[in-house]
Write a protein that holds these residues in place. Structure first.
Motif, PDB file in Angstrom:
ATOM      1  N   TYR A 220      36.211   6.543 -17.203  1.00 23.85           N
ATOM      2  CA  TYR A 220      37.404   6.841 -16.419  1.00 23.85           C
ATOM      3  C   TYR A 220      37.678   5.734 -15.406  1.00 23.85           C
ATOM      4  O   TYR A 220      36.773   5.216 -14.766  1.00 23.85           O
ATOM      5  CB  TYR A 220      37.249   8.175 -15.681  1.00 23.85           C
ATOM      6  N   ASP A 221      38.953   5.422 -15.277  1.00 28.26           N
ATOM      7  CA  ASP A 221      39.415   4.472 -14.277  1.00 28.26           C
ATOM      8  C   ASP A 221      40.562   5.159 -13.533  1.00 28.26           C
ATOM      9  O   ASP A 221      41.563   5.542 -14.154  1.00 28.26           O
ATOM     10  CB  ASP A 221      39.906   3.194 -14.947  1.00 28.26           C
ATOM     11  N   GLY A 222      40.412   5.350 -12.224  1.00 27.67           N
ATOM     12  CA  GLY A 222      41.401   6.139 -11.515  1.00 27.67           C
ATOM     13  C   GLY A 222      41.765   5.580 -10.157  1.00 27.67           C
ATOM     14  O   GLY A 222      41.056   4.762  -9.572  1.00 27.67           O
ATOM     15  N   ARG A 223      42.902   6.085  -9.658  1.00 29.65           N
ATOM     16  CA  ARG A 223      43.377   5.736  -8.331  1.00 29.65           C
ATOM     17  C   ARG A 223      44.113   6.925  -7.749  1.00 29.65           C
ATOM     18  O   ARG A 223      44.840   7.633  -8.458  1.00 29.65           O
ATOM     19  CB  ARG A 223      44.336   4.541  -8.390  1.00 29.65           C
ATOM     20  N   LEU A 224      43.913   7.166  -6.463  1.00 28.84           N
ATOM     21  CA  LEU A 224      44.576   8.271  -5.785  1.00 28.84           C
ATOM     22  C   LEU A 224      45.016   7.824  -4.399  1.00 28.84           C
ATOM     23  O   LEU A 224      44.258   7.182  -3.672  1.00 28.84           O
ATOM     24  CB  LEU A 224      43.631   9.477  -5.651  1.00 28.84           C
ATOM     25  N   VAL A 225      46.249   8.167  -4.049  1.00 29.28           N
ATOM     26  CA  VAL A 225      46.772   7.948  -2.704  1.00 29.28           C
ATOM     27  C   VAL A 225      47.418   9.246  -2.251  1.00 29.28           C
ATOM     28  O   VAL A 225      48.300   9.781  -2.935  1.00 29.28           O
ATOM     29  CB  VAL A 225      47.807   6.808  -2.665  1.00 29.28           C
ATOM     30  N   VAL A 252      45.140   8.098 -13.774  1.00 27.57           N
ATOM     31  CA  VAL A 252      43.867   8.181 -14.485  1.00 27.57           C
ATOM     32  C   VAL A 252      44.030   7.561 -15.861  1.00 27.57           C
ATOM     33  O   VAL A 252      44.955   7.906 -16.610  1.00 27.57           O
ATOM     34  CB  VAL A 252      43.400   9.650 -14.633  1.00 27.57           C
ATOM     35  N   ASP A 253      43.134   6.638 -16.192  1.00 28.04           N
ATOM     36  CA  ASP A 253      43.092   6.016 -17.516  1.00 28.04           C
ATOM     37  C   ASP A 253      41.716   6.319 -18.096  1.00 28.04           C
ATOM     38  O   ASP A 253      40.695   5.925 -17.522  1.00 28.04           O
ATOM     39  CB  ASP A 253      43.319   4.511 -17.400  1.00 28.04           C
ATOM     40  N   ALA A 254      41.687   7.049 -19.227  1.00 24.73           N
ATOM     41  CA  ALA A 254      40.411   7.516 -19.783  1.00 24.73           C
ATOM     42  C   ALA A 254      40.245   7.059 -21.229  1.00 24.73           C
ATOM     43  O   ALA A 254      41.215   6.923 -21.969  1.00 24.73           O
ATOM     44  CB  ALA A 254      40.325   9.038 -19.714  1.00 24.73           C
ATOM     45  N   ASP A 255      38.996   6.845 -21.584  1.00 30.53           N
ATOM     46  CA  ASP A 255      38.648   6.504 -22.965  1.00 30.53           C
ATOM     47  C   ASP A 255      37.455   7.352 -23.387  1.00 30.53           C
ATOM     48  O   ASP A 255      36.480   6.851 -23.951  1.00 30.53           O
ATOM     49  CB  ASP A 255      38.325   5.012 -23.074  1.00 30.53           C
ATOM     50  N   ALA A 256      37.525   8.642 -23.083  1.00 27.88           N
ATOM     51  CA  ALA A 256      36.450   9.578 -23.402  1.00 27.88           C
ATOM     52  C   ALA A 256      36.722  10.256 -24.740  1.00 27.88           C
ATOM     53  O   ALA A 256      37.837  10.226 -25.257  1.00 27.88           O
ATOM     54  CB  ALA A 256      36.318  10.634 -22.302  1.00 27.88           C
ATOM     55  N   ARG A 257      35.691  10.899 -25.273  1.00 32.52           N
ATOM     56  CA  ARG A 257      35.824  11.529 -26.583  1.00 32.52           C
ATOM     57  C   ARG A 257      36.817  12.692 -26.557  1.00 32.52           C
ATOM     58  O   ARG A 257      37.618  12.867 -27.463  1.00 32.52           O
ATOM     59  CB  ARG A 257      34.452  12.012 -27.065  1.00 32.52           C
TER      60      ARG A 257
END
Length: 278
Positions: A220-225, A252-257
């Motif tokens: 997971y690659d994420g950002r929150l403001v 949120v950018d995810a590459d999970a199963r």
């Protein structure tokens, strides 16, 4: 002449009574600022902008980048209720818990989009729901009767649900009614700051806070403001009515199963709230 001599005495008595009542009110409001527990109920009316992409399961084939409001027909504005519970753990330590949910449904017509394992080719019905839980602990490095400022450490947990229904092509076969549904829970540790000020130690209170998160964890690659600026007027020493502005941006950018793709949504707009504390 006799009545005119009594006027100064009556005026002094009225002024003294007014001063006493103003002093009692100011004292009550000072006590109210040091409330041990407070509950806030708000109605947030944001303008929304959402982007979503859902990739095919067990494949390198990416889904179509979609605009939630344009491609899915989701509403751009909707009232979002929220509830917040806070309390002081000590003179300078405090904790807060907040919950709010955004649930939208829409219908649209498409000539071909890939969303998950289906390629939708006609009318679609969509639901997009996010439930957000915010928990934070704060330490006030500045604590005075009329002002307070501190730092925050906490977590935003977002539970996201995406569902699209309609005619689709799945594994090369036409399916008259196909449903693609994915859900994912995204925890995000946050850091932030907060502050409040009561001009003249009176009934008005100005406050604000900032929560930030940007981190790469596993798949997971994420950002929150999360930003807030509020003005509250105390109707009584224990009840206040407020109006403010809120900005919430999650990516949120995810590459999970179980979830491969991206979710981006931004909400910003006014909020009206009622707060009670003791």
């Amino acid at each position: 002449m006799r009545s005119s001599r009594r006027l100064p005495t009556q005026g002094l008595a009225a002024a003294a009574a007014l001063a006493c009542s103003s002093g009692a009110l100011a004292q009550g409001l000072t006590v109210a600022q040091d409330q041990r527990v407070w509950l806030q109920v708000s109605a947030f009316r944001p303008n929304m902008d959402s982007r979503v992409r859902l990739d095919e399961t067990d494949s390198v084939l990416q889904g179509t980048p979609l605009d939630g409001e344009t491609d899915f027909g989701l509403a751009r504005r909707k009232t979002v209720p929220a509830v917040l519970l806070g309390g002081r753990l000590s003179e300078r330590w405090r904790a807060e818990f907040e919950y709010f949910s955004l649930d939208r449904s829409g219908s649209a017509t498409t000539d071909g989009i890939r969303f998950g394992d289906g390629q939708f080719v006609a009318d679609i019905d969509t639901r997009m729901r996010t439930q957000t839980y915010r928990l934070s602990a704060g330490y006030s490095f500045l604590k005075q009767p009329d002002r307070e400022a501190g730092v925050l450490l906490g977590a935003h947990v977002t539970d996201a649900l995406l569902r699209v229904q309609g005619a689709a092509i799945v594994n090369g076969q036409a399916v008259g009614a196909f449903t693609e549904r994915r859900s994912e829970t995204v925890p995000a540790p946050t850091v932030g700051v907060y502050g409040s000020w009561r001009p003249g130690a009176g009934r008005w209170e100005l406050s604000g806070r900032v929560d930030l998160f940007k981190l790469h964890i596993g798949d997971y690659d994420g950002r929150l403001v999360n930003l807030q600026a509020n003005a509250m007027y105390r109707l009584t020493p224990h009840v206040g009515l407020g109006l403010g502005w809120r900005y919430h941006d999650l990516r949120v950018d995810a590459d999970a199963r179980n979830f491969s793709g991206e979710i981006k949504y931004r909400m910003n707009g006014p909020q009206l709230f009622l707060q009670a504390g003791f």
